[in-house]
Design a protein around this motif. Sequence first.
Motif, mmCIF file in Angstrom:
data_model
loop_
_atom_site.group_PDB
_atom_site.id
_atom_site.type_symbol
_atom_site.label_atom_id
_atom_site.label_comp_id
_atom_site.label_asym_id
_atom_site.label_seq_id
_atom_site.Cartn_x
_atom_site.Cartn_y
_atom_site.Cartn_z
ATOM 1 N N ALA A 54 14.826 2.573 -2.410
ATOM 2 C CA ALA A 54 13.580 3.314 -2.146
ATOM 3 C C ALA A 54 13.845 4.814 -2.107
ATOM 4 O O ALA A 54 13.066 5.616 -2.646
ATOM 5 N N ALA A 55 14.956 5.216 -1.470
ATOM 6 C CA ALA A 55 15.295 6.634 -1.397
ATOM 7 C C ALA A 55 15.584 7.203 -2.788
ATOM 8 O O ALA A 55 15.229 8.351 -3.087
ATOM 9 N N MET A 56 16.204 6.402 -3.628
ATOM 10 C CA MET A 56 16.471 6.864 -4.991
ATOM 11 C C MET A 56 15.166 7.077 -5.759
ATOM 12 O O MET A 56 15.001 8.069 -6.476
ATOM 13 N N ILE A 57 14.245 6.145 -5.601
ATOM 14 C CA ILE A 57 12.944 6.283 -6.277
ATOM 15 C C ILE A 57 12.241 7.542 -5.800
ATOM 16 O O ILE A 57 11.601 8.263 -6.583
ATOM 17 N N ASN A 58 12.399 7.837 -4.527
ATOM 18 C CA ASN A 58 11.732 9.007 -3.946
ATOM 19 C C ASN A 58 12.341 10.334 -4.394
ATOM 20 O O ASN A 58 11.784 11.397 -4.109
ATOM 21 N N GLN A 59 13.472 10.287 -5.084
ATOM 22 C CA GLN A 59 14.052 11.518 -5.620
ATOM 23 C C GLN A 59 13.289 12.026 -6.840
ATOM 24 O O GLN A 59 13.469 13.173 -7.259
ATOM 25 N N VAL A 63 7.675 1.993 3.136
ATOM 26 C CA VAL A 63 8.122 3.380 3.027
ATOM 27 C C VAL A 63 6.915 4.299 2.869
ATOM 28 O O VAL A 63 5.985 3.982 2.119
ATOM 29 N N ARG A 64 6.956 5.448 3.560
ATOM 30 C CA ARG A 64 5.958 6.490 3.330
ATOM 31 C C ARG A 64 6.677 7.697 2.733
ATOM 32 O O ARG A 64 7.668 8.172 3.293
ATOM 33 N N SER A 65 6.196 8.171 1.589
ATOM 34 C CA SER A 65 6.857 9.276 0.902
ATOM 35 C C SER A 65 5.827 10.081 0.129
ATOM 36 O O SER A 65 4.612 9.861 0.257
ATOM 37 N N HIS A 66 6.309 11.007 -0.714
ATOM 38 C CA HIS A 66 5.386 11.787 -1.537
ATOM 39 C C HIS A 66 4.677 10.916 -2.572
ATOM 40 O O HIS A 66 3.704 11.347 -3.179
ATOM 41 N N HIS A 67 5.172 9.694 -2.772
ATOM 42 C CA HIS A 67 4.477 8.725 -3.641
ATOM 43 C C HIS A 67 3.342 8.029 -2.896
ATOM 44 O O HIS A 67 2.605 7.242 -3.498
#
Length: 471
Positions: free
Chosen positions: A132-137, A85-89
């Motif tokens: 993963a999407a939940m963590i990215n919240q 996953v690529r995110s703000h993290h």
Amino acid sequence: MGGFFGAVSKDDCVFDLFFGVDYHSHLGTRRAGLAVYDPENGFDKAIHNIENAPFRTKFTKESNSMHGSMGIGCISDFEAQPILVRSHHGTFAIATVGKVNNSDEIVDEIIENKTHFFEMQNGDINQTELIAAMINQKDNFIDGIRYVQETVDGSISMLILTPKGVYAARDKMGRTPVVLGQKQDGYCASFESFAYLNLGYTPLKELAPGEVVVMTPDGVKTLISGGDKMKICTFLWIYYGYPSSSYEGISVEKMRYECGKALARRDRDSGIKPDVVAGVPDSGVAHAIGYSNESKIPYTRPFVKYTPTWPRSFMPTIQSKRDLIAKMKLIPIKDLIEGKSLLMIDDSIVRGTQLRETTEYLFASGAKEVHIRPACPPLFFGCKYLNFSRSTSEMELITRRVIRELEGGDVTDEVLQEYINPDSEKYANMLEAIRKQLKFTSLRYHRLDDMIESVGIDKDKLCTYCWDGRE
């Protein structure tokens, strides 16, 4: 079900990762994956279908081509993982074990923020992608993991691979295990406690329910302390756990011996005098040894399991294939069956298909009697917390089908509780109906109180939902 393994090392960790994940192959039959991080080359990931070949054969190439100082991997019966996953993290890889019952509700809430999900072939959403999407919240991994633990109805344990380390988080109620190992040049996190022993690690600690740590090659840091409340899955000892594993300090193999002993003690007043005791391979074997040791009735192997191509047989989604595999995987040894009264112990009876097939095999091979002793109580409820089978309805359970036949239709919770009580007349009637339907000479299940005593952990710390419906 599923299992995972993660490793961090001052040197390359791929050797440990490859074999550590392979040691979880008994927990899944569909997908497997590896993800590694190298400071110079970044992330690398591979996922393969393992339905028709063992993990090792599918990942031999990656074991030589992948390189990294940190990595995670998993075996899964359902979704493909680890996912990258690529995110703000930043970029991270994640693998999960567990079950999310309120996924639709969570998905709807996240989609409101204009996030999208990829649907799998059956229309479901990859559970690990959802986590993963939940963590990215949230703004950081700690808050994200805490959000998952507080929001998910079900259970989730996870490993997260980042450039700064590997996060390991145990489900908030500790329904599945996460254990840490250590050696001179690094650390590991594992579902199964035995998976790291032959790799040179020594036990470090077992994470408490809800505990979150981060591992780097230089050490392990606790980020969220664990809680005191626990509901670890009792079925881990009965069936899923590998014999060399221990959970909460309780050996799987030893617990199964204790189960068999308790079954033998209950049978002293039965008037049944079998010639031999045998276990249905593989998980019934230790229970049968315990029974044999306690009863002094000889233990034999009247049939063997053909393991090279049929490792676990209840996973095929089409019932006709389940029947076929149940018939193909066990090979009778007629010289040890003919003319004998046999007492057989299996880990459980779910639908009844396999044990009926096994019993028919034994009678066809000349058995005089076949007495069945499941190593756990009757299953009345589908598991809410772990994907331990592909049953889509509780009516697939033989207990529920038989109860409906006995009652002439659906039953109330109050009536169901009468069937759950092992001292009731309705329970006895249910057992007799199951015995006749599956063509056993006699049938006696393990009692819940005896099973809990066999584990040796306070009942309040054990999940027994599938047997008694209590959460």
